[in-house]
Design a protein around this motif. Structure first.
Motif, mmCIF file in Angstrom:
data_model
loop_
_atom_site.group_PDB
_atom_site.id
_atom_site.type_symbol
_atom_site.label_atom_id
_atom_site.label_comp_id
_atom_site.label_asym_id
_atom_site.label_seq_id
_atom_site.Cartn_x
_atom_site.Cartn_y
_atom_site.Cartn_z
ATOM 1 N N ILE A 240 48.890 77.097 38.882
ATOM 2 C CA ILE A 240 49.089 76.505 40.216
ATOM 3 C C ILE A 240 48.083 77.011 41.242
ATOM 4 O O ILE A 240 48.115 76.602 42.409
ATOM 5 N N GLY A 241 47.177 77.890 40.825
ATOM 6 C CA GLY A 241 46.123 78.364 41.718
ATOM 7 C C GLY A 241 46.499 79.547 42.591
ATOM 8 O O GLY A 241 45.743 79.924 43.483
ATOM 9 N N LYS A 242 47.649 80.136 42.347
ATOM 10 C CA LYS A 242 48.072 81.301 43.124
ATOM 11 C C LYS A 242 47.257 82.528 42.768
ATOM 12 O O LYS A 242 47.011 83.398 43.597
ATOM 13 N N ILE A 243 46.826 82.603 41.511
ATOM 14 C CA ILE A 243 45.945 83.669 41.038
ATOM 15 C C ILE A 243 44.631 83.034 40.620
ATOM 16 O O ILE A 243 44.615 82.021 39.926
ATOM 17 N N LYS A 244 43.540 83.652 41.065
ATOM 18 C CA LYS A 244 42.209 83.130 40.763
ATOM 19 C C LYS A 244 41.940 83.145 39.265
ATOM 20 O O LYS A 244 42.165 84.140 38.588
ATOM 21 N N PHE A 245 41.499 82.016 38.755
ATOM 22 C CA PHE A 245 41.175 81.885 37.341
ATOM 23 C C PHE A 245 39.785 82.414 37.158
ATOM 24 O O PHE A 245 39.316 82.966 36.315
#
Length: 101
Positions: free
Chosen positions: A96-101
């Motif tokens: 969901i983009g909460k943590i940087k990939f």
């Protein structure tokens, strides 16, 4: 001596602190995604015997990331259940983009 966490909410910040390296996080993500894909395949094909590969894939990618890139000892060794839950929460947070990939 290992810290005693009262609940997962207390544990998760520690878990994330053990995953600072981007490559390690990506390897966790790939391993988790492959597990999801394998489980879907097993459900559709009824090849239940392939489920032996789930821990191999999950821990294989994660531990490789920790030993080679993160240069730390996986939290799984001290906190197996919280770490397993942490893997899936981090996977979701990356999706969901909460943590940087």
């Amino acid at each position: 001596m290992k810290k005693q966490y009262q609940n997962f909410t207390e544990f998760y910040p520690f878990y994330l602190s053990e995953h600072n390296n981007k490559t390690c996080r990506r390897l966790h993500f790939v391993g988790s995604l492959l597990i999801v894909m394998l489980c879907c395949y097993v459900l559709l094909s009824h090849h239940v015997q392939l489920l032996w590969a789930v821990p191999l894939i999950g821990y294989g990618f994660a531990w490789f990331g920790h030993f080679v890139f993160e240069k730390n000892r996986p939290a799984t060794f001290q906190y197996p259940l919280y770490s397993l839950l942490g893997d899936w929460v981090m996977f979701k947070d990356m999706l969901i983009g909460k943590i940087k990939f």
